[in-house]
Design a protein around this motif. Structure first.
Motif, short mmCIF file in Angstrom:
data_model
loop_
_atom_site.label_atom_id
_atom_site.label_comp_id
_atom_site.label_asym_id
_atom_site.label_seq_id
_atom_site.Cartn_x
_atom_site.Cartn_y
_atom_site.Cartn_z
N THR A 2 75.63 38.72 -92.06
CA THR A 2 76.01 40.10 -92.30
C THR A 2 76.46 40.75 -91.01
OG1 THR A 2 74.37 40.25 -94.04
CG2 THR A 2 75.21 42.30 -93.17
N ARG A 277 66.78 45.39 -94.48
CA ARG A 277 65.70 44.41 -94.45
C ARG A 277 65.95 43.31 -93.44
NH1 ARG A 277 64.71 42.15 -100.22
NH2 ARG A 277 62.82 41.34 -99.22
N VAL A 278 67.22 42.94 -93.26
CA VAL A 278 67.55 41.91 -92.29
C VAL A 278 67.20 42.39 -90.88
CG1 VAL A 278 69.44 40.60 -91.25
CG2 VAL A 278 69.35 40.91 -93.74
N ARG A 341 71.50 28.54 -93.91
CA ARG A 341 71.32 30.00 -93.91
C ARG A 341 70.47 30.42 -92.70
NH1 ARG A 341 72.44 32.95 -98.62
NH2 ARG A 341 73.22 31.67 -100.34
N TYR A 344 66.60 30.67 -92.96
CA TYR A 344 65.83 29.43 -92.93
C TYR A 344 65.72 28.87 -91.51
CZ TYR A 344 66.39 29.56 -98.00
OH TYR A 344 66.36 29.94 -99.31
N ARG A 512 66.24 35.07 -96.88
CA ARG A 512 66.81 33.93 -97.61
C ARG A 512 68.23 34.19 -98.14
NH1 ARG A 512 63.60 36.65 -101.12
NH2 ARG A 512 64.34 36.95 -103.28
N LYS A 513 68.59 35.47 -98.34
CA LYS A 513 69.89 35.79 -98.91
C LYS A 513 70.97 36.04 -97.87
CE LYS A 513 68.08 37.70 -103.24
NZ LYS A 513 68.06 38.90 -104.15
N VAL A 514 70.61 36.03 -96.58
CA VAL A 514 71.62 36.21 -95.54
C VAL A 514 72.58 35.02 -95.59
CG1 VAL A 514 72.06 36.43 -93.08
CG2 VAL A 514 70.04 37.49 -94.09
N PRO A 515 73.89 35.25 -95.73
CA PRO A 515 74.82 34.13 -95.90
C PRO A 515 74.99 33.32 -94.63
CG PRO A 515 76.02 36.19 -95.70
CD PRO A 515 74.57 36.55 -95.79
N LYS A 516 75.49 32.11 -94.81
CA LYS A 516 75.82 31.27 -93.66
C LYS A 516 76.93 31.93 -92.84
CE LYS A 516 74.95 27.13 -96.45
NZ LYS A 516 75.58 25.91 -97.01
#
Length: 518
Positions: A2, A277-278, A341, A344, A512-516
């Motif tokens: 992001t 949250r990130v 990701r 992780y 966990r939802k943060v994109p590569k």
């Protein structure tokens, strides 16, 4: 990953070219203050036994010698980061560099523990100008995500490289000169930046800054100082009124600080950043990783020198492979986040750190330093992995115009983690040592009163007392001190294990939802 879509503010230095080679050269200059701060921190840790012998501080004073710098620095980082957004990040960096070098030179000749503590506090004031300035300048020099990610990795590698260099340089200086030479080393590190920085580092600042809010600055200090003092007091003296009252006062000031920021049109700290949250999880990862890492370094440095009998430089060299591993890990994970990701990767780094602490918690410490050094290597690999990616997540989640504030919050995470690691784990280690120490009977008639008192306060004091006794009796003192110190190491390692394991799970869930990366 992001990233913000807000426009990057124009560089205010109109003559600064945008050629890539100049950007990378500017990054190289920014590494000097990073190295300065990192070298200063770890070099001091290895100078503590020499300081204890020369100035004879009490156990609490010895902890304050370590903590005064990060305490003041952590309390002012957000203020200085916001100030850099307003007056110019390069300008603040230059002022901080001059002040840090001058105070370092004065602190080198401290004749008393009180002088040294005051000098460390002054270094914290100027140090607060350095680190957020470097990271926020990187955010604006490298607006493109992939180049920024590599620049952040190099920045983190410089920090870790300085930590690895600090013990060697500091140990050599202590052995060949005296402990004050550790502080004098800061002066030459500032010369390249001060000479070439104004020409090669582009100035940047918030194009629409608000006014500096002095009450918010004071409130931020009133949060940090009482809370840390209270933690130290409770850890060493038990849950008495003074320590608990200080913690309660600091927390109350924290509530007032947050409420004030929410009311201000131009707050010192933009609380909306924490709604991401990130951003919030990355800050938490910073705090917990540095909490555990600095607590580990604190007791390992004492163990190597005072119990294993290593010289300061030998102890520093023994720790270099692990500290250098943080550099390697930080650079390796840059391309990794294009396949895995980022959340992780951060979680895996924190899990590595937990594994390092588990080796200390459940291992046998009687076999020499190999177990502790191996544990440090595992821990360092985890810290290097987690810190690099979490810092990039922090910068990517903040608008470029607020990069100074975001960088300051990131650095606050670093320093709060470092501060709490030494204050909490260091205090617990000291308290456990003092409570479990069982010195041989009859020393009152052999040792001077102050020497006997110092032996009961710190491991360094016990080693000094043992050197004044006959070999057999001195050996008994050393055995008792080693057993007491080791009991505290097990306790602090267990705390580090729990914290790092919990942080790994939390990072995997929240991020966990943060994109590569693209």
């Amino acid at each position: 990953m992001t990233t913000s879509t807000s426009p990057v503010p124009a560089r205010t230095d109109k003559n600064a070219p945008r050629q890539p080679w100049r950007d990378w050269l500017a990054l190289g200059l920014l590494m000097f203050p990073v190295l300065l701060v990192a070298v200063d921190n770890t070099a001091l840790t290895f100078a503590l036994p020499a300081i204890a012998r020369a100035l004879e501080p009490s156990g609490v004073q010895l902890l304050w010698i370590v903590d005064a710098y990060p305490l003041v620095l952590a309390g002012l980082l957000v203020s200085m980061g916001s100030l850099g957004d307003r007056i110019g990040r390069r300008r603040l960096l230059v002022v901080g560099s001059i002040g840090f070098a001058a105070v370092s030179a004065a602190t080198a000749f401290a004749p008393t523990p009180q002088w040294l503590i005051a000098g460390r506090a002054a270094l914290g004031f100027f140090g607060a100008m350095l680190m957020p300035s470097t990271l926020s300048l990187i955010r604006n020099i490298f607006p493109e995500p992939n180049r920024r990610r590599l620049a952040v990795a190099i920045w983190a590698a410089g920090f870790c490289g300085g930590a690895a260099l600090g013990p060697i340089v500091g140990g050599w200086l202590v052995e060949h000169y005296w402990w004050g030479a550790v502080f004098l080393a800061a002066v030459p590190l500032m010369v390249p930046l001060l000479v070439l920085g104004p020409a090669l580092i582009p100035e940047s600042k918030d194009p629409a800054p608000g006014k500096v809010d002095i009450p918010s600055i004071l409130l931020s200090m009133l949060v940090m100082v009482p809370v840390v003092y209270g933690i130290k007091a409770v850890a060493t003296e038990g849950p008495e009124a003074a320590g608990l009252g200080a913690i309660a006062f600091g927390l109350a000031m924290g509530v007032m600080f947050v409420q004030r920021q929410l009311r201000l049109e131009h707050p010192l700290l933009d609380m909306s950043l924490f709604r991401n949250r990130v951003f919030s999880m990355a800050i938490s990862a910073n705090i917990l990783a540095l909490f555990s890492f600095n607590g580990f370094i604190l007791f390992l440095a004492q163990h190597l020198q005072l119990l294993e009998g290593m010289s300061p430089s030998a102890a520093g060299v023994a720790m270099v492979p692990a500290l250098a591993a943080t550099v390697v890990a930080g650079l390796v994970v840059v391309p990794l986040v294009r396949k895995v990701r980022p959340g992780y990767v951060v979680a895996a780094g924190l899990a590595f750190s937990a594994a390092g602490y588990s080796m200390v918690t459940f291992g046998d410490h009687d076999g020499g330093p190999s177990l502790l050094l191996a544990a440090l290597l595992v821990l360092a690999l985890g810290v290097g992995t987690a810190e690099t990616i979490s810092n990039d997540l922090i910068l990517g989640a903040a608008p470029p115009a607020k990069s100074g504030a975001a960088a300051a919050i990131s650095e606050t995470g670093y320093e709060v983690g470092s501060l709490l690691g030494t204050a909490v784990l260091g205090s617990i280690l000291t308290a456990s040592y003092q409570q479990n120490l069982r010195l041989p009977a009859g020393l009152e008639g052999i040792l001077p009163g102050p020497t006997l008192h110092n032996a009961g306060e710190t491991l360094a004091g016990a080693v000094e007392a043992a050197n004044l006794l006959p070999a057999s009796l001195g050996g008994m003192v050393l055995d008792a001190a080693a057993a007491a110190f080791d009991s505290g190491v097990h306790v602090t390692a267990a705390i580090g294990l729990v914290l790092m394991a919990a942080a790994a799970v939390l990072a995997a869930v929240v991020l966990r939802k943060v994109p590569k990366a693209a």
